[in-house]
Structures are given as structure tokens and as C-alpha cells.
Design a protein around this motif. Sequence first.
Motif, PDB file in Angstrom:
ATOM      1  N   LYS A 217       0.773  -1.237   0.032  1.00 51.64           N
ATOM      2  CA  LYS A 217       0.001  -0.146   0.010  1.00 51.64           C
ATOM      3  C   LYS A 217       0.823   1.232   0.031  1.00 51.64           C
ATOM      4  O   LYS A 217       0.462   2.442   0.730  1.00 51.64           O
ATOM      5  CB  LYS A 217      -0.876   0.021   1.106  1.00 51.64           C
TER       6      LYS A 217
ATOM      7  N   ASN B  32      -0.376   8.423   0.934  1.00 51.77           N
ATOM      8  CA  ASN B  32      -0.199   7.491   1.809  1.00 51.77           C
ATOM      9  C   ASN B  32      -0.633   7.489   3.363  1.00 51.77           C
ATOM     10  O   ASN B  32      -1.000   6.390   3.838  1.00 51.77           O
ATOM     11  CB  ASN B  32       1.452   7.370   2.272  1.00 51.77           C
ATOM     12  N   CYS B  33      -0.815   8.785   3.700  1.00 54.52           N
ATOM     13  CA  CYS B  33      -1.568   8.960   4.830  1.00 54.52           C
ATOM     14  C   CYS B  33      -3.131   8.441   4.817  1.00 54.52           C
ATOM     15  O   CYS B  33      -3.759   7.561   5.712  1.00 54.52           O
ATOM     16  CB  CYS B  33      -1.692  10.457   5.120  1.00 54.52           C
TER      17      CYS B  33
ATOM     18  N   HIS C 237      -3.458   4.757   4.855  1.00 54.12           N
ATOM     19  CA  HIS C 237      -3.234   3.942   5.924  1.00 54.12           C
ATOM     20  C   HIS C 237      -4.046   4.615   7.172  1.00 54.12           C
ATOM     21  O   HIS C 237      -3.772   4.340   8.407  1.00 54.12           O
ATOM     22  CB  HIS C 237      -1.814   3.822   6.557  1.00 54.12           C
TER      23      HIS C 237
ATOM     24  N   HIS D 176       2.269   4.792   7.693  1.00 60.93           N
ATOM     25  CA  HIS D 176       2.103   3.482   8.420  1.00 60.93           C
ATOM     26  C   HIS D 176       3.021   3.245   9.675  1.00 60.93           C
ATOM     27  O   HIS D 176       2.506   2.595  10.633  1.00 60.93           O
ATOM     28  CB  HIS D 176       1.954   2.382   7.507  1.00 60.93           C
ATOM     29  N   ASN D 177       4.228   3.775   9.650  1.00 61.10           N
ATOM     30  CA  ASN D 177       5.086   3.391  10.823  1.00 61.10           C
ATOM     31  C   ASN D 177       4.922   4.522  11.797  1.00 61.10           C
ATOM     32  O   ASN D 177       4.744   4.064  13.191  1.00 61.10           O
ATOM     33  CB  ASN D 177       6.448   3.631  10.406  1.00 61.10           C
TER      34      ASN D 177
ATOM     35  N   LYS E 157       1.684   5.383  12.516  1.00 59.06           N
ATOM     36  CA  LYS E 157       0.556   4.803  13.013  1.00 59.06           C
ATOM     37  C   LYS E 157       0.770   3.553  14.061  1.00 59.06           C
ATOM     38  O   LYS E 157       0.387   3.652  15.146  1.00 59.06           O
ATOM     39  CB  LYS E 157      -0.394   4.162  11.864  1.00 59.06           C
ATOM     40  N   LYS E 158       1.901   2.709  13.870  1.00 55.59           N
ATOM     41  CA  LYS E 158       2.262   1.969  14.766  1.00 55.59           C
ATOM     42  C   LYS E 158       2.944   2.819  15.898  1.00 55.59           C
ATOM     43  O   LYS E 158       2.786   2.147  17.306  1.00 55.59           O
ATOM     44  CB  LYS E 158       3.524   1.111  14.159  1.00 55.59           C
TER      45      LYS E 158
END
Length: 532
Positions: free
Chosen positions: A288, A479-480, A483, A512-513, A515-516
Motif C-alpha cells: 500500500k 499514503n496517509c 493507512h 504507516h510506521n 500509526k504503529k
Amino acid sequence: MEIDLENLSKQELLALLTKAQKTISKQEKVNTKLEKKTTSLEEKTSKLEEKNTELEYRVKLLERMKFGQSRERFEDPNQTQLPLDVEQAVLEEQEEVIKQEITYSREKKKHPGRAKLPDHLPVEEIEIHPEGDLSDMICIGKETTDVLDYVPGYFKIKRYIRYKYATKDKDNTKISIGDLPERIIDKGIPSEGLLSTILVDKYVDHLPLYRQKQRFSRENIDIASSTIDGWAAQSMDALKPLYQKLVMDIKNEGYLQVDETTIKVLDEKKKDKTHLGYYWVYHAPISKLVMFNYSPTRSGSAALPILKNFKGYLQTDGFSGYQAYGNKSDVTHLACWAHARREFEKALDNDRKRAQHVLVEIQKLYAIERKAKEQNLAPDQIKELRLDESLPIINKLGKYMIAQMNLTLPQSRIGKAFAYSQKRWSNLSDYLHNGNLQIDNNLVENVIRPVAIGRKNYLFAGSHDAAQRAAMAYTFFANCKKHDINPYQWLKYVLENIQSINHKNIADLYPHNYKKLILDCKSSAKSGQLMY
């Protein structure tokens, strides 16, 4: 004047015969020329009729684009349709049934209650007491009513006050003062929060910078347009290392979908005109990841920086610029069923029977894809489902197209639709052999849509460099969205940390990182509260 042939000599007869033959020869030449002109006129008339038919089709297509529905979904004519002509007695019976159903529903239905408000919002409590003398009364309880409110965004000043300290020893005085936090624009007035707002407003909410300046002006903040533009440019320049890392990662993906879209760019070499540049968009369906890259041209060479050494599955539309990459021995070139379907949808007015048949068969392929998605099948299961159910449909449809191509005019709309699919038949069928592959290129087309909205607002990029900076912004915000990340919160965090982070760990700033990271922080906070 009649000629007496019996009294003529042989020489006079020969002369007369020769003259007659010349006259006949001239007439034959005239007839031949007339026949050629007639044939030429018939050919021109036929071409004009074909051109007229094509122009009529284009007019209808433009009228549909302007005034008709924009969706491409095809309704199967064999599906059950609602009856249009119903007898009066049947109508009365239906009305009575509906009336009873509505009465029953109204008696049974209860209000579902108000929408639940999220817990993370700040709460402003407003106490309301009854009017009058309450001295002889006691409070026995309270009723609480929550109302969702909104306060428009506001500006504020962050004032850093750094205290200076000096040693007490006057002979060897040393002065100490705290360091300012690192900022994207050193000695500038905008905070990372303000810079994030400017970029999100422009590239996510499609608010051009000149309109943002108007918002500054409403708050009596006088900042030149060129200054705001410079802030945006410097912010994007700070994100270049993260963008370059993303470019490297995209190159290593084994499955890419690619598409391109236009952007008008001001060019000093073209007076009073804008240059038509292109955003080349790359989407990796498995990871993604999304990346935009700007190029002044649509030539296939524009994709060289990404696709030069690419190996794996490459999915594109029918643009010829991708052929050189798709024909490589270590690349499997996938076509797009949505584009093939689009050609037959356009041919409905030309040959409805054949076009409908193909569209119904393509609908069956998409129904199988929906089935796989609804059942949440694993890639191996999707492959098995496709080989069992999709492959027979494709084989049957391929045979039908070959048979019908011989019965249609190559230049007709239906003929062109058949030719489009047949030319790419292997590319259209290759998605069957891997459950990770998509049936069409729609995912990357969806990523491009915000650009189309933005173009209508800011109209053009100020330069080729500005167009590339915009490509970077669209990359990160796409990308935001992919994700499910708040773009403002992510960008503010990145701008505050990108200058101090170790270059080896720069991928930690990917959306996405991030978000983690947020989830880990929430988990740690929750764990800490439980321990406490």
C-alpha cells in the motif's frame, strides 16, 4: 449529312474507320475518367460518413460527460426489472399492503437515540440552575445534555523565553542559555504546526495559497503571498530525504500499478502559455505504498527512474509508453479489465447486442472478485477460486470475441473494442495466476483523484520545481489516506523530528510506521495507568 458508303473508295473508308475509332477511344477515356471520379467521390463520401458517425459519437460522449451519469456500471438487461404497467386492482392491493406496513412500522419503530460523541474531545461544562429563590430547596440530581460544538481554527503566538544564567565567579564568568527547538525555517516565524496546516489545506483540502492568505488577512496578519509560498517550498524541501527513501523502496516492490495524469506548469520559455506536464503515479497494492513523480513529458522515458530495473508484475492501462517495460523478460505485464470494459461500454450505441453480451460476461468476473473480498479469502484461495470460476468465463469470452471480430467493421466502435481486448488478451488473463494481483488498475486511479480536484482550484504549478514539490506532497498525503492517518498530525510530527532523526531510521517517519508509533504510545500509556 448522310454518307454514301457504297460510293466511297477503300482509302476513304479506312480514313472514316480510323476517325470513328479515335472518337470511340476518346469517349472510352472520358468514361474511364468519369468512373474514376465517381469511385473517388464514393470513397470520399464513405469516409465523410465514417467521420460524421465518429463525430456524432464524440458529441454524444461529450454530452454524457457534461450532463449524463459519470458511472460506468453496466446494468444487465436480463436481470429482473420492475413492472411499469400494472393493473389498477393490483395497484390498490399493493397500496393497502404498503399502508398496513407503514402503520405497523411507525407503531413499532423507536428513536435509535442520538449519535454517540467520541471520548477524546475536550468538554466545556455549562451549569444551568432554575430561576428564582432556591434557598428552601435541595438539589436531588441533574440531567446532562451533550451538544457537539465547533470553534474555527485560530492563530496564536508561541513565545519562547530563554533565561540566561551566569557563574558567580566574576573572574571567570560563563553564560548559559537554553537552546531553541530545531525548526524547519530557522529564524522564521512559522511553527511546524502552521506549516503543516498550510500544506494540508493546499494538498488535502485543495485550498490554494492565495485563499489561505485571505484567511491570514481576516485575522489582521499581514504576510505576503510570496512568503507563504516560500514557507511551503522550504517545508517540502525538508521532506526530500524521506521522499528519496520512499523512491528506493518503491523500486524494490514486486508488484506495481502505474498511471499518469496531467498538470499545467508555468514555464519561462513559453510566454503567455502553460506547459503540460505529467504526474507519474506508482502504487504497490501489497504494501500500500504510493508515490507521485513529476515529469515534463509523457514519453515512456519519464518512467525510467523507477521502472528501469523493475522486476515483477507491472499493471497499466493501454498507453504505449509502458510497452517497453512490460516486454522485458523479467516483467509480467498485466492489463486492466476496467479499461477493456470501458471500451465496450462506449460501444453500446454502436452495437448494443454484442457490447451487452461482453459487458455481462465481464460483470461475472467482477462478481467473483467481490465474492473473494466478502469471504476475506487468502491469496492462495483467491487463485484457486479464479481458476475454478473466472478462467472458464475468460476462455469462453475469448472465443466469442475472435468469432465476432470477423463479422464487424474494424473501424467501428464495437470493432475497436474487440481489437483493444484481443490485442491485450494475455495481459488481461495473467491476473488469474496470483491471488495478490488485482483485476484492474482502479486502485491507482483512485489515488490520482485528489489531483483532479486540486487542479480545478489552483489551476497550475508555478514552475517545474514546484510541480515536483507538489508530487512529494501528494505522495505523503496519499499514503496517509491509504493507512488511515490524520495528515496534519503526521506532518507536524515529521517536521518536528526529521532534522534530528538518524538517517538509518528515516523510514520510521512513514505514515504507516507513525500509526504503529501512536498505537504503541497509547498501549504504553494504558499499561502505565493500569500499573499505577
